[in-house]
Scaffold this motif. Structure first.
Motif: not given
Lengths: 215, 260
Positions: B167, B169, B175, B177, B256
């Motif tokens: 996971t 942020p 978020e 995963t 991310v």
């Protein structure tokens, strides 16, 4: 990840832009409404309807891409991507918000600027260990004479005289350099809020001069 | 004509010291020129979603920016290439599962991973099929078979006792995963902002430092967007904001990046 903080700029003291009422000038081309309608119609999914839309709007996409990229091959690639996007997303075109010309110019500029920045980032990575100072910014220099030449025939040209020299400089650097206002500020050695204001006031004056107004 | 300070709480974003809508208003002209960075772009787009006056002001600035364009005839081969792709490309919003065909197949010479596109995009559509099977209107039998195979794979992954969860942020909110099972990675993003007008979130597999396009994140359903990245295990899986339909190479920094 090199993005800067969300609000690192000091808050601007200037008031927010006002939407002024101006007299609407007639559209430059009588065909404009027809092109808008043709673009809307091609959202129906028939590829055969896209030919006339391409012919009317590809020159806008290509001209926009050339303005930012200069390189004809890069511009042709962007034109191709943009015109396929126009077809794919034709249902998103809203004639109440923009003319087909403005919509396509917006899509083309976005892609051209994205490409300039990706190229710049790649160049920066390649050169990081060599000598960044030698190449920094050089390929994206905006030359005044060059701009004059590229503006030949642009609707905005006659209106650029209504800008102050500093407003004009900031807008032209951002437009032809594909730069963020942060980068423009760095190049001009001016404060961020100052450049933000110059761009805002510059575009505001151009808007008034061009007679752009939407209720 | 614009929202007041009260708007600062509308989005549930942390508001530090000033009214973010005022900042966003100030940025509208620069936004029309594409002279903002990614985070500023998103803050302006949040304003645009909520404020019709801001949209009107933007439309005017866009007319101004478009007035810089001097029309130029593109080379003839561009027309042929576009018409060929148009003939084989589903439009957005049409009845078939458009994502299967949509991702703008890279047209640049650098589009070296072209063959991945169809596969990965189909996977993304399949994950949607798992989540909301009744809303997918896929007509063609072949398509259904392919989607079912993908759905089976996702079901397998979810049941895999050896699957790993990573996971991280997401910059800008939410978020992500990654469920890693076998060679594949199931990416779930929760609470991510919408990509905004004219944009998509695009997935990448970063292998040996080279990002390979791995499809688009489908629109979130119930706040969660899921996509299957086949062959992503053992690599970095990243997400960037790209022009609608996706890019051949990333044009922005990742929001991310997950080491799977």
């Amino acid at each position: 990840m090199t993005s800067s903080p969300l609000r690192s700029a000091p808050p601007s003291t200037a008031s927010r832009p006002r939407v002024r009422q101006t007299v609407r000038v007639p559209p430059p081309q009588t065909a404009r409404g027809a092109v808008d309608a043709a673009l809307s119609a091609c959202a129906g999914g028939d590829p055969a309807t896209f030919g006339p839309v391409y012919d009317a709007l590809a020159p806008v996409a290509h001209g926009t891409a050339l303005g930012v990229l200069r390189d004809p091959d890069h511009a042709a690639e962007v034109t191709q991507e943009v015109m396929v996007e126009v077809w794919q997303t034709a249902a998103r075109f809203d004639p109440a918000r923009a003319s087909a010309r403005t919509w396509v110019a917006t899509l083309a500029r976005r892609r051209a600027v994205d490409r300039v920045r990706a190229e710049q980032a790649r160049r920066d990575r390649d050169q990081r260990d060599v000598d960044a100072s030698v190449v920094a910014g050089a390929p994206r220099d905006v030359v005044v004479e060059d701009v004059e030449r590229r503006l030949e025939g642009a609707a905005v040209r006659r209106c650029l005289d209504s800008l102050t020299a500093t407003q004009r400089e900031a807008v032209v650097e951002a437009y032809y350099g594909g730069r963020t206002y942060r980068e423009v500020a760095e190049r001009l050695g001016a404060a961020l809020p100052t450049v933000k204001s110059r761009i805002r006031d510059g575009l505001g004056r151009l808007r008034d001069c061009l007679g752009v107004a939407r209720g | 004509m614009t929202g007041s300070a009260a708007c600062a709480t509308v989005w549930g974003w942390p508001v530090a010291d000033d009214d973010p809508t005022r900042d966003a208003w100030d940025l509208l002209p620069a936004y029309a020129l594409d002279a903002v960075d990614d985070l500023e772009r998103r803050s302006v787009e949040r304003l645009l979603e909520s404020d019709p006056a801001a949209r009107r002001a933007l439309d005017e600035y866009r007319d101004v920016v478009a007035a810089f364009a001097v029309e130029a005839e593109p080379p003839a081969h561009v027309r042929d290439a576009v018409m060929t792709r148009v003939a084989g490309t589903q439009q957005e919003g049409s009845r078939a599962a458009s994502r299967v065909d949509v991702p703008g197949a890279p047209s640049t010479p650098a589009g070296r991973s072209r063959h991945r596109w169809g596969l990965v995009a189909a996977a993304a559509a399949a994950v949607v099929a798992v989540a909301v099977p009744t809303t997918i209107a896929v007509q063609e039998h072949r398509e259904v078979v392919r989607l079912e195979a993908q759905a089976d794979r996702v079901a397998q992954m979810l049941a895999d006792p050896d699957a790993r969860l990573v996971t991280a942020p997401v910059e800008g909110g939410g978020e992500a995963t990654a469920l890693v099972s076998g060679d594949d990675v199931l990416v779930s993003a929760e609470g991510m902002p919408a990509p905004g007008e004219g944009h998509d979130w695009q997935l990448w597999i970063v292998a040996d430092g080279t990002p390979l396009p791995a499809g688009l994140m489908p629109a979130a359903s119930g706040g969660v967007s899921r996509a299957l990245v086949e062959g992503g295990a053992g690599h970095v899986v990243a997400v960037t904001l790209e022009p609608a339909g996706g890019s051949a190479r990333p044009t922005t920094d990742p929001v991310v990046a997950i080491e799977s």
